[in-house]
Design a protein around this motif. Structure first.
Motif, PDB file in Angstrom:
ATOM      1  N   THR A  12       0.838  -1.199   0.000  1.00 13.15           N
ATOM      2  CA  THR A  12       0.000   0.000   0.000  1.00 13.15           C
ATOM      3  C   THR A  12       0.876   1.253   0.000  1.00 13.15           C
ATOM      4  O   THR A  12       0.625   2.203  -0.753  1.00 13.15           O
ATOM      5  N   GLN A  59      -7.706   0.253  -0.940  1.00 14.21           N
ATOM      6  CA  GLN A  59      -7.983  -0.992  -0.233  1.00 14.21           C
ATOM      7  C   GLN A  59      -9.170  -0.817   0.715  1.00 14.21           C
ATOM      8  O   GLN A  59      -9.993  -1.702   0.858  1.00 14.21           O
ATOM      9  N   ASP A 110      -5.133  -0.903  -5.246  1.00 15.83           N
ATOM     10  CA  ASP A 110      -4.680  -1.559  -4.021  1.00 15.83           C
ATOM     11  C   ASP A 110      -5.678  -2.638  -3.627  1.00 15.83           C
ATOM     12  O   ASP A 110      -6.712  -2.345  -3.042  1.00 15.83           O
ATOM     13  N   GLU A 111      -5.366  -3.858  -3.954  1.00 13.47           N
ATOM     14  CA  GLU A 111      -6.251  -5.002  -3.724  1.00 13.47           C
ATOM     15  C   GLU A 111      -7.694  -4.668  -4.117  1.00 13.47           C
ATOM     16  O   GLU A 111      -8.605  -4.759  -3.300  1.00 13.47           O
TER      17      GLU A 111
END
Ligand SMILES: Nc1ncnc2c1ncn2[C@@H]1O[C@H](COP(=O)(O)OP(=O)(O)OP(=O)(O)O)[C@@H](O)[C@H]1O
Ligand SMILES: [Mg+2]
Lengths: 272, 258
Positions: free
Chosen positions: B56, B92, B168-169
């Protein structure tokens, strides 16, 4: 399921009235208990009043009579109108100025540094303490009373706006710049103010309520309006008329509070 | 006015980046230590590694949300100093604006960039369709599931048509069916509108499916342990032996990472 609901309705209501409770359908069990409480109160009042002369404690009936008289003659509306003449401009200006300063100080750290000492000193002063200046500067007319109300609304809204902005989400500010906001003005408009809206509305609702107290207090010093009627009636030992005007304050308080709660529920419908 | 606010796919260069966070206990954490790599325009690069290794942080540095303690982050040869819409990020933790409806969230960047209303509405609709949320357009974030929120975040970032997409994910909370569909859609978008993509994931299979290159980061402080080029023709087949070979290799790399 039904049992579960009634169990919860017994505990959850308590004394808390959140904005969401307004949209609830009538709960007849609760209504019944409320009617019972009111009736019991009236009985206690009535019994107590019957042992005392009217100038010490007027009975519900006497108060009802006085209230009816003031309504029928239109006097009540005249005096409410006078009170509104201080209340409305005072609240409107106080909320606007206090909200604006709170947002500005919450957002600009430098301004915060400069003004914090002054704010720390001025904020704890009860609005009514300014009555001396209100009298000297404006006289005890509408302007003087409006000034007291202004100070009350100003600090209440200031405080809420300030903490609302101070706690605004850093992440959302980041997202906003990531999505193309590059001016402070847009950031304040699109993120800071919406993010602080719950606190701002709390400030407004508290101001709207508290300022009824302040308007009456200012009028007790002689500005025309409902508060003035309460004190002059009492001076003439017409206590039933005093109480009638006290009830009038209650009524306008409840009405304005209801109005702000409606506004709150509308503006905050996004909240879970 | 063009029909979108599309920006061209840039190069990314991360040069000797260290990132240290000050912590409340005063000790501080070094999240990244001496990280260097470059990404070509239009390249799809995935970052994998154990939790807390600085994935991140790396994405945030490239996005301009953080600045490196030392070293440089360049996008198209220009040092990154602040976030900008040509480097849109999918977070995320979603970070949706709770007071805006789904469609208002997706429209946010377009509004700020002054895209005409009819173009904007059309684009928002297309994005919602893409992430399968057309029927929830007027819902508020609080009324959505985690996976739905994630998809709104994805739609919001895609709406501004950034040249560099930081993710991010992005599919971490969506169910596996939706996840597969979104993977396909993202690859489609990436193929049709050239974009440089930095994609963080925990899912090795996803990394092999999507990327040109996979960066494997080691644990705290994060360093680049390996830089694996996935030389498989697209569209890729998860059951293909070569595909499985890549997955195994990467698994070993991540697993033997401290
Ligand atoms: N704002 C911050 N302040 C202090 N430390 C931070 C901050 N952000 C991240 N860190 C630390 O930096 C390290 C890397 O964090 P980062 O969030 O980049 O990891 P990650 O690889 O994304 O993990 P995950 O897979 O769990 O999302 C961690 O040790 C974390 O505790
Ligand atoms: Mg992470």
């Amino acid at each position: 399921m039904a049992n579960d609901f009634s169990l919860r309705s017994g505990t959850e209501h308590g004394h808390r009235t959140s904005t969401r409770d307004l949209s609830r359908k009538w709960d007849y069990a609760r209504l019944r208990r409320g009617v019972f409480g009111t009736a019991a109160f009236l009985v206690v009042w009535w019994v107590a009043a019957s042992t005392q002369p009217t100038y010490l404690l007027p009975s519900p009936l006497e108060v009802g009579g006085a209230l009816w008289g003031e309504l029928a003659s239109g006097a009540l509306f005249v005096h409410l109108g006078q009170s509104l003449l201080h209340y409305l401009p005072g609240v409107a200006l106080g909320v606007t100025a206090g909200g604006a300063l709170g947002i500005a100080m919450g957002w600009w750290g430098r301004l915060d540094d400069v003004l914090t000492p002054v704010v720390r000193v001025l904020r704890p002063i009860p609005p009514l303490a300014w009555i001396v200046f209100a009298i000297i500067w404006f006289g005890l007319g509408h302007t003087g009373a409006a000034f007291i109300v202004f100070i009350g609304a100003f600090w209440i809204t200031f405080y809420n706006a300030y903490s609302g902005v101070e706690n605004s989400s850093r992440e959302l500010l980041e997202v906003a710049t990531n999505l193309g906001i590059d001016s402070e003005y847009r950031l304040i408009r699109r993120v800071v103010i919406p993010d602080a809206t719950p606190e701002l509305l709390t400030g407004i609702r508290t101001s709207v309520g508290q300022c009824w107290m302040m308007v009456v207090a200012a009028e007790l010093f002689g500005a025309p309006g409902v508060g003035y009627e309460i004190i002059t009636s009492a001076n003439n030992l017409a206590m039933e008329r005093s109480v009638a005007y006290m009830l009038a304050i209650s009524a306008v308080f409840l009405a304005s509070d209801w109005g702000v709660r409606r506004l709150e529920a509308r503006l905050l419908r996004w909240q879970p | 006015m063009t029909d979108t606010v599309s920006s061209p796919a840039p190069t990314v260069a991360v040069e000797g980046v260290h990132k240290r966070y000050e912590t409340t206990d005063g000790a501080g954490t070094t999240a990244l230590a001496d990280v260097s790599f470059t990404i070509d325009p239009g390249e799809f690069v995935t970052v994998v590694g154990p939790s807390g290794c600085g994935k991140t942080t790396l994405a945030r540095l490239v996005g301009g949300f953080e600045s490196p303690t030392s070293g440089r982050v360049l996008v198209d040869e220009t040092p990154v100093t602040s976030p900008a819409p040509d480097r849109a990020m999918v977070f995320q933790a979603y970070h949706l604006f709770p007071w805006l409806s789904v469609q208002e969230n997706v429209a946010f960047g377009l509004v700020e960039q002054g895209v005409a209303e009819d173009v904007r509405n059309e684009r928002v609709e297309a994005m919602l369709e893409l992430v399968g949320l057309s029927d929830r357009a007027s819902a508020y974030p609080a009324e959505l599931s985690g996976g739905m929120k994630q998809r709104v975040g994805l739609a919001r970032a895609l709406a501004v048509d950034p040249g560099l997409l930081l993710m991010d994910e992005p599919f971490g909370s969506v169910d596996s069916q939706t996840r597969r569909r979104l993977q396909r859609e993202l690859l489609d978008i990436w193929r049709t509108v050239e974009k440089t993509v930095v994609f963080v994931t925990h899912d090795i299979q996803e990394a092999v499916l999507m990327s040109d290159r996979v960066l494997v980061l080691t644990g705290t402080p994060g360093r680049v342990r390996d830089d694996v080029t996935v030389e498989l023709p697209r569209p890729r087949d998860r059951t293909d032996d070569a595909f499985i070979g890549y997955v195994d290799t990467l698994f070993d790399l991540v697993e033997t990472t401290i």
